[in-house]
Design a protein around this motif. Structure first.
Motif, mmCIF file in Angstrom:
data_model
loop_
_atom_site.group_PDB
_atom_site.id
_atom_site.type_symbol
_atom_site.label_atom_id
_atom_site.label_comp_id
_atom_site.label_asym_id
_atom_site.label_seq_id
_atom_site.Cartn_x
_atom_site.Cartn_y
_atom_site.Cartn_z
ATOM 1 N N LEU A 110 -38.237 115.808 41.207
ATOM 2 C CA LEU A 110 -38.653 115.276 42.652
ATOM 3 C C LEU A 110 -40.079 115.649 43.147
ATOM 4 O O LEU A 110 -40.810 114.939 43.833
ATOM 5 C CB LEU A 110 -37.519 115.869 43.661
ATOM 6 C CG LEU A 110 -36.222 115.197 43.465
ATOM 7 C CD1 LEU A 110 -35.131 116.131 44.303
ATOM 8 C CD2 LEU A 110 -36.258 113.591 43.946
ATOM 9 N N ILE A 130 -29.418 120.106 37.595
ATOM 10 C CA ILE A 130 -29.771 120.305 38.871
ATOM 11 C C ILE A 130 -31.467 120.652 38.762
ATOM 12 O O ILE A 130 -32.249 120.429 39.456
ATOM 13 C CB ILE A 130 -29.062 121.070 39.598
ATOM 14 C CG1 ILE A 130 -27.682 120.960 40.098
ATOM 15 C CG2 ILE A 130 -29.763 121.860 40.998
ATOM 16 C CD1 ILE A 130 -27.960 119.638 41.053
ATOM 17 N N TRP A 131 -31.511 121.440 37.763
ATOM 18 C CA TRP A 131 -32.868 121.892 37.563
ATOM 19 C C TRP A 131 -34.064 121.034 37.286
ATOM 20 O O TRP A 131 -35.083 120.966 37.674
ATOM 21 C CB TRP A 131 -32.865 123.157 36.556
ATOM 22 C CG TRP A 131 -32.374 124.469 37.148
ATOM 23 C CD1 TRP A 131 -31.245 125.141 36.825
ATOM 24 C CD2 TRP A 131 -33.091 125.351 37.881
ATOM 25 N NE1 TRP A 131 -31.209 126.362 37.543
ATOM 26 C CE2 TRP A 131 -32.364 126.274 38.276
ATOM 27 C CE3 TRP A 131 -34.237 125.229 38.322
ATOM 28 C CZ2 TRP A 131 -32.665 127.495 39.024
ATOM 29 C CZ3 TRP A 131 -34.700 126.229 39.447
ATOM 30 C CH2 TRP A 131 -33.706 127.374 39.514
ATOM 31 N N ALA A 191 -34.636 118.839 40.298
ATOM 32 C CA ALA A 191 -35.441 119.854 41.049
ATOM 33 C C ALA A 191 -37.155 119.674 40.586
ATOM 34 O O ALA A 191 -37.796 119.995 41.412
ATOM 35 C CB ALA A 191 -35.261 121.144 41.014
#
Length: 370
Positions: free
Chosen positions: A10, A3-4, A7
């Motif tokens: 993006l 997820i990091w 993140a």
């Protein structure tokens, strides 16, 4: 962890949308040529040409097909060793025999300046020999300059035909962003793209023209700063549908020399915000391109998503940037490696030798020619 990574990728990819602006040259109004000719009078086209026998016919044919007819076309034969002069003469244009630049001048600046001294137009267009124009191009350029005032330049649409030419995808895209980035609007060193520049004689003389930058390697970037210093607005556009070129049909060596001659030096002319966004976008791109090497690891899925997003973004950008083939944007890591090689080679030339090579000449970074 995945997820990091996503993140971070993006916003890095989103930086490209901040840099890129679809600032294309609009089509002229119907029957604009007669009105523009009556308003602005004579147009002089100045073309510096050094060993351009393969490119020059394309440009001259496109000029002959223009709806807005130039008053004069001047080709400066810059000490060519091929049939450049004979080809220019066969089209009935004015040809000036160039000479080796005197001390303190670089070759292109000297050639262009001599062309200007022989010109008589109220408007002056500087075109590189590899440029090709749509039939309405001069109408469009003059209309845009009429609306914005000042001097304009156009980043041509790149017609890349061979595989090695298509490797220029990332360098071309970043170059386009450097000239059209919204962060460059307030940059006092804002440059012009040298392949296609349109100005009035009055503004050119106010900025002291190419004589004012006679020793500069980056003639276009420094010329833009001279116009701004003289109080003349500078505006840059994307040439999609209007102005195109085929940059390096002569082989990959000329492509490497062409891109590397100003790759490192030009970064110092950009605004800090543009440089920062380019760096963020590039770091994200390189990270996403690690996806194939992460298959089978916990980092694979966020990197694959990043790769897909960057690929989709590149397909959108190159629609307005150039023709690089259907599949190369999907394997863009090839162009990224080429771009990194260009930057390293440019740094090597500047730091260790203090000069770059271009068209058989060695040009010192400070502008001295050898």
């Amino acid at each position: 962890m995945g997820i990091w990574i996503l993140a971070l990728l993006l916003p890095a990819c989103s930086a490209g949308f901040i840099l890129f602006r679809k600032n294309t040259v609009p089509l002229p109004a119907p029957h604009a040529a007669a009105r523009l000719a009556a308003t602005f009078g004579k147009l002089s086209i100045i073309i510096p040409a050094r060993n351009e026998e393969s490119n020059l016919p394309h440009l001259l044919r496109s000029l002959m097909a223009q709806k807005y007819k130039p008053f004069e076309i001047i080709v400066i034969d810059d000490c060519s060793e091929d049939r450049t002069r004979a080809i220019a003469e066969s089209y009935g244009v004015k040809v000036i025999a160039g000479s080796s630049p005197p001390p303190g001048w670089t070759g292109k600046n000297w050639a262009v300046w001599n062309g200007y001294l022989q010109s008589t137009g109220d408007l002056i267009a500087f075109l590189d020999a590899d440029v090709r124009l749509a039939p309405h191009a001069l109408e469009s350029l003059i209309t845009v300059r009429e609306e914005t005032g000042g001097v304009i330049s156009v980043v041509p649409y790149h017609e890349a035909e061979k595989f090695y030419e298509r490797l220029a995808l990332i360098p071309n895209l970043l170059g386009l962003c450097a000239f059209t980035s919204p962060m460059e609007r307030a940059n006092r060193n804002k440059g012009l793209y040298g392949s296609c520049i349109l100005t009035t004689r009055e503004d050119y003389e106010r900025a002291k023209g190419h004589e004012g930058i006679k020793s500069e390697l980056l003639d276009d970037l420094n010329l833009g700063a001279k116009f701004i210093e003289a109080g003349v607005p500078v505006n840059n556009y994307i040439g999609y549908g209007v102005v195109s070129f085929r940059m390096y049909p002569g082989g990959i060596r000329s492509e490497i020399e062409g891109f590397s001659k100003g790759a490192v030096i030009s970064t110092g002319k950009l605004s800090g915000f543009t440089t920062l966004l380019v760096a963020i976008w590039l770091i994200g791109l390189i990270a996403a391109e690690a996806a194939p090497f992460a298959i089978g690891t916990k980092w694979a899925w966020p990197l694959v998503i990043g790769y897909v997003l960057y690929t989709a973004q590149l397909y959108y950008f190159i629609h307005y940037t150039g023709r690089f083939g259907k599949w190369l944007p999907a394997v863009h890591m090839l162009s990224t490696v080429f771009f990194l090689y260009i930057m390293l080679y440019s740094l090597y030339q500047v730091v260790f030798f203090g000069r770059v090579a271009w068209k058989g000449r060695r040009i010192e970074v400070g502008g001295r020619k050898k």
